[in-house]
Design an enzyme around this catalytic site. Structure first.
Site, PDB file in Angstrom:
ATOM      1  CB  CYS A  74      -0.914  -0.014   1.221  1.00 34.72           C
ATOM      2  SG  CYS A  74      -1.955   1.457   1.343  1.00 34.72           S
ATOM      3  CG  HIS A 160      -1.657  -2.179  -9.492  1.00 30.84           C
ATOM      4  ND1 HIS A 160      -2.579  -1.224  -9.115  1.00 30.84           N
ATOM      5  CD2 HIS A 160      -0.929  -2.454  -8.384  1.00 30.84           C
ATOM      6  CE1 HIS A 160      -2.393  -0.918  -7.848  1.00 30.84           C
ATOM      7  NE2 HIS A 160      -1.408  -1.649  -7.371  1.00 30.84           N
ATOM      8  CD  GLU A 209      -7.103   1.013  -3.299  1.00 33.66           C
ATOM      9  OE1 GLU A 209      -6.968   0.169  -2.386  1.00 33.66           O
ATOM     10  OE2 GLU A 209      -6.712   2.192  -3.195  1.00 33.66           O
ATOM     11  CB  CYS A 218      -4.790   3.566  -5.726  1.00 33.76           C
ATOM     12  SG  CYS A 218      -4.059   1.931  -5.554  1.00 33.76           S
ATOM     13  N   GLY A 221      -1.355   2.120  -7.407  1.00 32.74           N
ATOM     14  CA  GLY A 221      -2.038   2.283  -8.698  1.00 32.74           C
ATOM     15  C   GLY A 221      -1.397   3.379  -9.529  1.00 32.74           C
TER      16      GLY A 221
HETATM   17  N1  LIG Z   1      -4.465   2.110  -1.554  1.00 35.74           N
HETATM   18  C1  LIG Z   1      -3.236   1.391  -1.680  1.00 35.74           C
HETATM   19  C2  LIG Z   1      -3.364   0.156  -2.492  1.00 35.74           C
HETATM   20  C3  LIG Z   1      -4.002  -0.894  -1.725  1.00 35.74           C
HETATM   21  C4  LIG Z   1      -4.067  -2.059  -2.613  1.00 35.74           C
HETATM   22  C5  LIG Z   1      -5.091  -3.035  -2.149  1.00 35.74           C
HETATM   23  N2  LIG Z   1      -6.420  -2.606  -2.508  1.00 35.74           N
HETATM   24  C6  LIG Z   1      -4.809  -4.374  -2.785  1.00 35.74           C
HETATM   25  O1  LIG Z   1      -5.661  -5.218  -2.671  1.00 35.74           O
HETATM   26  O2  LIG Z   1      -3.706  -4.542  -3.347  1.00 35.74           O
HETATM   27  C7  LIG Z   1      -2.094   2.218  -2.216  1.00 35.74           C
HETATM   28  O3  LIG Z   1      -2.090   3.410  -1.953  1.00 35.74           O
HETATM   29  O4  LIG Z   1      -1.194   1.639  -2.849  1.00 35.74           O
END
Ligand SMILES: N[C@H](CCC[C@H](N)C(=O)O)C(=O)O
Length: 275
Positions: A74, A160, A209, A218, A221
């Protein structure tokens, strides 16, 4: 009573827990209850900071999505971790090294108040994403509800899938995000990014997400979009990624190189809760 902090990175919000001074274990059900935006604290992810498990590392960093499942990475949360451990007196350092389930990251609190994160080397091989495709491609293809979608895929520790769209404002993020996030192509699910190329050094991005749904930002992301943007659209090494909650600076010299992200991390409040 469990003490915690509520923080966010560009509106991607977190419950942050000091698991160094407090012995704590969360069940999936407890995480879902804490993450509930009406009956709990409400968050996209819960970040648990633990004592280091190996030498030369300051903290171990664990991430749980609002659905209760533990995930590998994250990026916005990593910046909040750096601010949290300093503010809570868990370290006096400005350069902080953390381990995650997938690797090691170096965080640095900068004089301009932002936080930089060395996100490591993006992984493009299908087996490392993971993605069920025989060979590594710049463009992959999937058909959902009779509509064919081209996408790029990369792991920042977490999976991703990045689609290029003409206009993020009109992208069908929820419907396509829902359909792709647990598609059989992605054995461990995926975060689905919708990227609009504005300039060679500017991207607009929305992210559906894994385990959460669309978030205001994200970090991983944004990293993934800069990587796919560079591979598919020959974007610059340094890119500004504009998300609904604000923008991040990404610097990726190219394949096999480490990617750097820089952005804000905000404290909202501290609290206590009876588990
Ligand atoms: N918000 C996070 C990503 C969380 C990713 C999560 N949703 C997953 O299942 O990989 C970020 O800032 O990188």
């Amino acid at each position: 009573m469990l003490s915690f902090a509520k923080m966010h990175g560009l509106g991607n919000d977190f419950m942050v827990v000091d698991g160094v001074s407090q012995q704590i274990y969360f069940t999936e059900g407890q995480i879902r209850k804490l993450g509930d935006r009406h009956r709990g604290i409400g968050f996209d992810q819960l970040l648990l900071i633990e004592a280091p498990q190996q030498p030369d590392v300051d903290f171990h960093y664990r991430i749980f999505n609002a659905d209760g499942k533990e995930v590998e990475q994250c990026g916005n949360g990593a910046r909040c971790l750096a601010r949290f451990v300093r503010q809570m007196g868990l370290t006096w350092k400005h350069k902080i090294r953390v381990s995650t389930m997938k690797g090691i990251m170096d965080l640095q609190i900068l004089r301009n108040g932002l936080v930089s994160v060395d996100m490591g080397v993006p992984m493009l091989e299908p087996e490392k994403i993971p993605l069920r495709y025989a060979n590594q491609e710049t463009h992959y293809q999937v058909t959902v509800d009779g509509i064919s979608h081209q996408f790029g895929a990369v792991s920042m520790g977490n999976p991703h899938c990045v689609l290029t769209v003409d206009d993020v404002k009109t992208a069908n993020v929820d419907a396509i995000g829902q359909a792709l996030t647990q598609h059989t192509l992605f054995p461990e699910g995926a975060n689905i990014g919708f990227m609009q190329i504005v300039e060679r050094d500017e991207i607009r991005l929305r992210v559906f997400e894994r385990g959460v749904g669309e978030t205001q930002a994200c970090g991983t992301g944004a990293c993934a979009s800069a990587v796919i943007g560079r591979l598919q659209h020959q974007m610059s090494q340094k890119v500004r990624v504009y998300l609904p909650g604000g923008h991040l600076h990404i610097d990726w010299p190219g394949d096999g190189q480490r990617l750097k992200m820089m952005g804000p991390a905000e404290f909202v409040f501290q609290g206590f809760i009876e588990l």
